[in-house]
Motif scaffolding. Structure first.
Motif, PDB file in Angstrom:
ATOM      1  N   ALA A  11       0.833  -1.205   0.000  1.00 33.85           N
ATOM      2  CA  ALA A  11       0.000   0.000   0.000  1.00 33.85           C
ATOM      3  C   ALA A  11       0.866   1.254   0.000  1.00 33.85           C
ATOM      4  O   ALA A  11       0.571   2.236  -0.692  1.00 33.85           O
ATOM      5  CB  ALA A  11      -0.922  -0.014   1.213  1.00 33.85           C
ATOM      6  N   ARG A  12       1.967   1.213   0.777  1.00 30.75           N
ATOM      7  CA  ARG A  12       2.872   2.361   0.832  1.00 30.75           C
ATOM      8  C   ARG A  12       3.523   2.598  -0.534  1.00 30.75           C
ATOM      9  O   ARG A  12       3.612   3.737  -1.001  1.00 30.75           O
ATOM     10  CB  ARG A  12       3.931   2.145   1.908  1.00 30.75           C
ATOM     11  N   ASN A  13       3.963   1.522  -1.191  1.00 28.87           N
ATOM     12  CA  ASN A  13       4.576   1.669  -2.516  1.00 28.87           C
ATOM     13  C   ASN A  13       3.577   2.197  -3.539  1.00 28.87           C
ATOM     14  O   ASN A  13       3.923   3.025  -4.377  1.00 28.87           O
ATOM     15  CB  ASN A  13       5.142   0.330  -2.979  1.00 28.87           C
ATOM     16  N   LEU A  17       3.952   5.685  -5.626  1.00 28.38           N
ATOM     17  CA  LEU A  17       3.861   5.747  -7.088  1.00 28.38           C
ATOM     18  C   LEU A  17       2.811   6.760  -7.532  1.00 28.38           C
ATOM     19  O   LEU A  17       3.042   7.540  -8.466  1.00 28.38           O
ATOM     20  CB  LEU A  17       3.531   4.361  -7.653  1.00 28.38           C
ATOM     21  N   LEU A  18       1.664   6.768  -6.859  1.00 21.47           N
ATOM     22  CA  LEU A  18       0.619   7.729  -7.216  1.00 21.47           C
ATOM     23  C   LEU A  18       1.076   9.159  -6.946  1.00 21.47           C
ATOM     24  O   LEU A  18       0.844  10.055  -7.768  1.00 21.47           O
ATOM     25  CB  LEU A  18      -0.661   7.429  -6.437  1.00 21.47           C
ATOM     26  N   ASP A  19       1.725   9.377  -5.800  1.00 17.54           N
ATOM     27  CA  ASP A  19       2.219  10.724  -5.486  1.00 17.54           C
ATOM     28  C   ASP A  19       3.267  11.170  -6.500  1.00 17.54           C
ATOM     29  O   ASP A  19       3.262  12.327  -6.957  1.00 17.54           O
ATOM     30  CB  ASP A  19       2.818  10.756  -4.081  1.00 17.54           C
ATOM     31  N   ALA A  20       4.170  10.258  -6.862  1.00 15.73           N
ATOM     32  CA  ALA A  20       5.211  10.596  -7.832  1.00 15.73           C
ATOM     33  C   ALA A  20       4.608  10.902  -9.199  1.00 15.73           C
ATOM     34  O   ALA A  20       4.983  11.884  -9.847  1.00 15.73           O
ATOM     35  CB  ALA A  20       6.216   9.456  -7.940  1.00 15.73           C
ATOM     36  N   ALA A  21       3.683  10.062  -9.637  1.00 18.25           N
ATOM     37  CA  ALA A  21       3.059  10.282 -10.946  1.00 18.25           C
ATOM     38  C   ALA A  21       2.255  11.568 -10.943  1.00 18.25           C
ATOM     39  O   ALA A  21       2.318  12.358 -11.893  1.00 18.25           O
ATOM     40  CB  ALA A  21       2.160   9.090 -11.297  1.00 18.25           C
ATOM     41  N   GLY A  44      11.414  -0.013  -7.639  1.00 20.79           N
ATOM     42  CA  GLY A  44      11.879  -0.618  -8.878  1.00 20.79           C
ATOM     43  C   GLY A  44      10.760  -0.721  -9.905  1.00 20.79           C
ATOM     44  O   GLY A  44       9.578  -0.602  -9.582  1.00 20.79           O
ATOM     45  N   MET A  45      11.158  -0.981 -11.151  1.00 22.66           N
ATOM     46  CA  MET A  45      10.174  -1.110 -12.216  1.00 22.66           C
ATOM     47  C   MET A  45       9.254  -2.315 -11.980  1.00 22.66           C
ATOM     48  O   MET A  45       8.070  -2.291 -12.339  1.00 22.66           O
ATOM     49  CB  MET A  45      10.863  -1.231 -13.572  1.00 22.66           C
ATOM     50  N   GLY A  46       9.802  -3.370 -11.362  1.00 24.86           N
ATOM     51  CA  GLY A  46       8.966  -4.527 -11.062  1.00 24.86           C
ATOM     52  C   GLY A  46       7.828  -4.167 -10.123  1.00 24.86           C
ATOM     53  O   GLY A  46       6.684  -4.604 -10.300  1.00 24.86           O
ATOM     54  N   THR A  47       8.147  -3.357  -9.122  1.00 19.27           N
ATOM     55  CA  THR A  47       7.116  -2.911  -8.181  1.00 19.27           C
ATOM     56  C   THR A  47       6.070  -2.060  -8.897  1.00 19.27           C
ATOM     57  O   THR A  47       4.869  -2.211  -8.672  1.00 19.27           O
ATOM     58  CB  THR A  47       7.760  -2.106  -7.038  1.00 19.27           C
TER      59      THR A  47
END
Length: 198
Positions: A11-13, A17-21, A44-47
């Protein structure tokens, strides 16, 4: 079976990702590279691909995140006084658009001429009802001219949003005041034509 700690990390990741995007969309618009999103989120890209199998899925979720946050913050600032609320919303929206140029691009994608795209759907679902409520309240209070629609206000935001980033704040606030005076019921003259059907 995943453990609570694993779910918490996931959930944290996802949130990172949403915040970064959302941050990159605000800065540059939706033409951003997923690798840069992953770098900013420090994953990572996998995440990234575990949470969002395509760039489109990530940008769709990020746009929903952007518009939801905007609507929630704007709604929290309402005072129940119709005209000041509408005026403040427009001023705050322009401040936000000036600080985050890519937000205006996403907002423009939400206009009626761009029917069917995800930015439009999220904007109409999140920000659209707030604008409609501000317009309704100001009309009922007799302060907004009765023929102004929520779409008129949305288009006004786009027009002013193109001006605001290229002039000093004092200049765009003067233009905003001229626009607000034109929206007042006491200044109304007949509209040249109705808004086109959506």
């Amino acid at each position: 079976m995943t453990s609570p700690a694993t779910r918490s990390d996931a959930a944290r990741n996802r949130g990172r990702l949403l915040d970064a995007a959302a941050g990159l969309i605000a800065e540059r618009g939706s033409d951003v590279d997923v690798r840069e999103i992953a770098r900013r989120a420090e994953v990572g890209m996998g995440t990234l691909y575990r949470h969002f199998p395509t760039k489109e899925a990530l940008l769709d979720a990020a746009l929903e995140h952007v518009f939801t946050s905007w609507a929630e913050q704007a709604a929290a600032a309402l005072t129940g006084r119709a005209w000041p609320d509408l005026s403040r919303f427009l001023g705050d929206a322009l401040t936000r658009q000036t600080a985050s140029p890519g937000l205006l691009d996403a907002y423009c994608q939400a206009l009626p001429s761009q029917a069917g795209n995800t930015a439009r759907q999220h904007c109409r679902q999140q920000v659209g009802p707030l604008i409609a409520e501000l317009v309704r309240a100001a009309r009922e209070a007799g302060e907004l001219r009765p023929d102004v629609t929520a779409e008129d206000v949305s288009l006004l935001l786009v027009a002013l949003g193109r001006i605001a980033p290229v002039v000093p704040e004092s200049a765009w606030r003067r233009v905003l005041q001229v626009a607000l005076d034109g929206l007042r019921a006491t200044a109304a003259t007949p509209m040249p034509m109705p808004m086109p059907a959506q």
